[in-house]
Scaffold this active site. Structure first.
Site, PDB file in Angstrom:
ATOM      1  N   LYS A   1       1.103  -1.235  -0.044  1.00  0.00           N
ATOM      2  CA  LYS A   1       0.040   0.000   0.185  1.00  0.00           C
ATOM      3  C   LYS A   1       0.930   1.160  -0.091  1.00  0.00           C
ATOM      4  CE  LYS A   1      -3.044   2.887   2.683  1.00  0.00           C
ATOM      5  NZ  LYS A   1      -3.550   3.347   4.018  1.00  0.00           N
TER       6      LYS A   1
ATOM      7  N   GLY B   1      -7.723  10.045   9.279  1.00  0.00           N
ATOM      8  CA  GLY B   1      -7.900  10.355  10.661  1.00  0.00           C
ATOM      9  C   GLY B   1      -8.819  11.405  10.882  1.00  0.00           C
TER      10      GLY B   1
ATOM     11  N   ALA C   1      -9.187   5.962   3.845  1.00  0.00           N
ATOM     12  CA  ALA C   1      -8.915   6.973   4.809  1.00  0.00           C
ATOM     13  C   ALA C   1     -10.126   8.025   4.831  1.00  0.00           C
ATOM     14  CB  ALA C   1      -7.605   7.917   4.278  1.00  0.00           C
ATOM     15  N   GLY C   2     -10.409   8.552   6.009  1.00  0.00           N
ATOM     16  CA  GLY C   2     -11.416   9.570   6.184  1.00  0.00           C
ATOM     17  C   GLY C   2     -12.838   9.193   6.524  1.00  0.00           C
TER      18      GLY C   2
ATOM     19  N   ASN D   1      -8.865   2.880   9.395  1.00  0.00           N
ATOM     20  CA  ASN D   1      -8.218   2.518  10.829  1.00  0.00           C
ATOM     21  C   ASN D   1      -8.806   3.127  12.208  1.00  0.00           C
ATOM     22  OD1 ASN D   1      -6.139   2.030  12.805  1.00  0.00           O
ATOM     23  ND2 ASN D   1      -4.455   2.128  11.383  1.00  0.00           N
ATOM     24  N   THR D   2      -8.578   4.511  12.022  1.00  0.00           N
ATOM     25  CA  THR D   2      -8.803   5.431  13.027  1.00  0.00           C
ATOM     26  C   THR D   2     -10.115   5.181  13.795  1.00  0.00           C
ATOM     27  OG1 THR D   2      -7.415   6.999  12.127  1.00  0.00           O
ATOM     28  CG2 THR D   2      -8.460   7.733  14.175  1.00  0.00           C
TER      29      THR D   2
END
Lengths: 386, 263
Positions: free
Chosen positions: B100, B161, B188-189, B210-211
């Site tokens: 990635k 994040g 992301a986001g 993830n976050t």
């Protein structure tokens, strides 16, 4: 005010060998000596800490906070409960030191701590507030502050901080001074020291390279050194932490300050002689090489934003160490015949140590312990030991 | 959804949920979240762990034990050279040529650098990597990445994040329409399961986050919530969403009204 102390005249004089002369090993050795046991304290490295012969113990690298609220946010509720008990025990125990400092407040300061964020990172502070609220089940125990209130508590902070949290119960410890003082007491009470003597703990035996040392009871208080004795089911790992110590007379802080940032949480803790410890990075690596430039930049710039006068502070130390941790980042006390293993205090050494020591003393003396289910929750490890 | 597998670079995955392994309060919580997510592929970074000396081995081994595909990332890299070196190291450490690719252009919001991402992609593909680039939602950039040899793209929903969700629906919709045969993973986001669900309803092939899971007060529970949302969004996409209409259309005709008064 403190609990009655069983002095040296206690009848039962068991011989106890402790592996690991870090914070936990020292505190435990000292308590056991007061209770009349014969204690031998082993460490793989230096025990007496000096600039030329630094101790490898993570307790020397630590910033020495007892921060149950902030730490609960990055761990779990049990850390908060244990921390509250530690906040009771620390001042009592410091008062019991034979070689007391001129005032006990030289070691232990319960002045709360402050969490702040820059205006552009307010979301981080709000998240911290929300998480804290969730863990505590409410917002009693801490206060939300505006810029003016922050200035009143810590006039040295940059006035760009418009929002903060005051975590009133939290405390910090002059950890290096305390560790040195514990050693003085241990020696005065007749404790035997074995520096530079790595040992392998087992039932009633501490096996050194050249010699085996027999005791009535062995206690494993090692940090990262316990990695290779840990079982496959409960592996112990090291988590790299990097910290800076700086010296400046231009700035005074009364209490630890935490800076919330999208990618890291850094804290600065005031120490004696105009020293400030700034920590700490947390990297999932067992790398003991010197601090990286990136970490240094992050730590330094965080410090600089707290007050630009830090720009002229002198960097007096850049420390790297490994936090010993199990995979759930919670400590474990395992009890076998002739051996107690207390490991994995992770980033919570000063928060956990008194409660872990109390648990071990209660185990030895067969008393009920309030944190038994948390600290000794694992299934018995006797089968693995063979 | 075993009859609707995700295909990336010729490999088949049973889950459309890719999960990151950073930011958890403990490795145990991370693994509980992985299990609850049902994910088939997790990402992991090694840039700051001194990979040359295998100093991150304890945590890497623990992640490997979760028995999912590993997708190493180049998180934290800011130059083409750093990213290529990190990719080479992770290929050696994790015995996978999947990468990635993240080349960060802005230090504060971790926005990808499209130019360096493209350059690094070309280099990595030349070296035999299967590149999954983290990129912005710009159509031309995405086309150039495909020209360079990527078979999968990972456009952002919002900066890493932030939890802002799908900030530019127009651009994302354009990507989906213009690149109908390319597996597209929104990376992301994403902050809420509803946002992940929306991405899947729009026809994206998978979601990587993830976050939102790692920072939840109960990461495993949140991982399960995302898994359900991603599954719901996928099923909705496959089954064909109805189009929005201006006028109300009762699904049951109103009894007692003459038919010419019914809609």
């Amino acid at each position: 005010m403190s609990t009655p102390i069983v002095r040296k005249t206690v009848a039962k004089q068991d011989s106890i060998g402790i592996a690991g002369a870090g914070l936990l090993g020292r505190l435990l050795a000292w308590k056991l000596l007061i209770r009349g046991h014969n204690v031998s304290l082993f460490d793989a490295g230096h025990i007496e800490h000096s600039i030329t012969t630094p101790s490898a113990a993570a307790g020397f690298t630590a910033a020495g906070m007892v921060a149950p609220l902030s730490e609960a946010v990055v761990s779990e509720r049990a850390i908060y409960d244990i921390g509250l008990r530690s906040l009771e025990l620390w001042p009592q125990w410091i008062a019991e030191l034979e070689h007391k400092p001129s005032s006990e407040s030289d070691f232990f300061f319960q002045r709360g701590s402050l969490a702040v964020s820059h205006p552009q990172d307010t979301a981080e502070l709000q998240q911290f507030d929300t998480d804290l609220n969730h863990i505590l089940g409410g917002s009693s125990g801490y206060q939300r502050l505006n810029g003016q209130q922050i200035q009143q508590l810590e006039p040295a902070l940059s006035d760009s901080f418009q929002q903060g949290l005051y975590l009133e119960p939290e405390a910090h410890i002059n950890n290096q001074q305390l560790l040195n003082r514990l050693l003085v007491d241990i020696q005065a009470l007749g404790g035997k020291l074995y520096p530079n003597t790595p040992v392998q703990p087992s039932a009633k035996i501490l096996q050194a390279k050249a010699q085996s040392h027999r005791f009535d009871l062995c206690i494993d208080c090692r940090g990262f050194g316990a990695k290779y004795s840990a079982s496959r089911e409960q592996p112990l790992r090291g988590v790299r932490g990097e910290a800076l110590s700086v010296h400046t007379k231009e700035i005074q802080l009364q209490r630890p300050v935490r800076l919330m940032h999208p990618r890291y949480q850094l804290y600065i803790v005031p120490k004696p002689d105009n020293i400030f410890v700034l920590g700490a990075t947390s990297i999932e690596s067992e790398d003991m090489s010197p601090i990286s430039l990136q970490s240094n930049l992050e730590l330094s710039s965080a410090l600089f934003t707290l007050n630009p006068a830090f720009a002229e502070a002198r960097i007096v130390d850049m420390a790297v160490n490994l936090r010993p941790a199990f995979m759930d980042n919670m400590p474990r006390v395992e009890v076998e015949d002739g051996l107690i293993k207390a490991n994995g205090l992770y980033r919570h050494g000063y928060l956990l140590a008194p409660v872990v020591v109390e648990n071990i003393l209660n185990t030895i003396e067969q008393n009920v312990d309030p944190f038994q289910s948390i600290l000794q929750s694992q299934p018995t490890a006797e089968t693995e030991h063979a | 959804m075993t009859n609707d597998p995700l295909r990336l670079y010729g490999e088949t995955f049973n889950s459309r949920f890719l999960l990151g392994t950073a930011l958890y309060n403990s490795p145990q919580l991370m693994r509980d979240a992985i299990t609850a997510s049902g994910t088939d592929m997790v990402t992991l970074g090694l840039r700051r762990q001194n990979p040359e000396d295998k100093n991150g081995d304890a945590i890497w081994q623990y992640i490997k034990d979760s028995n999912t595909h590993l997708l190493p990332n180049t998180a934290g890299c800011k130059s083409v050279k750093e990213a290529v070196n990190t990719a080479e190291m992770s290929r050696e450490l994790f015995e996978t040529d999947w990468i990635k690719l993240e080349v960060i252009g802005d230090d504060y919001n971790l926005q990808p650098d499209p130019f360096k991402t493209l350059e690094a992609t070309a280099e990595l593909i030349k070296r035999g990597f299967k590149v999954l680039p983290y990129c912005t939602d710009d159509l031309i950039l995405c086309q150039r990445l495909l020209d360079a040899g990527c078979q999968v793209l990972m456009p952002w929903g919002a900066p890493i994040g932030t939890g802002q969700g799908l900030l530019n629906r127009y651009a994302l919709k354009t990507l989906r329409e213009r690149l109908p045969n390319t597996p597209l993973i929104v990376d992301a986001g994403i902050g809420a399961p509803s946002q992940a669900c929306e991405a899947m309803e729009m026809g994206f092939d998978a979601v990587l986050l993830n976050t939102a899971v790692a920072r939840a007060q109960d990461p495993a529970l949140m991982a399960g919530a995302f898994a359900s949302a991603i599954d719901a969004g996928r099923k909705a996409y496959l089954s064909g969403l109805m189009l929005k209409r201006q006028t109300a259309a009762p699904s049951t005709p109103t009894i007692g009204q003459p038919f010419w008064h019914q809609n």
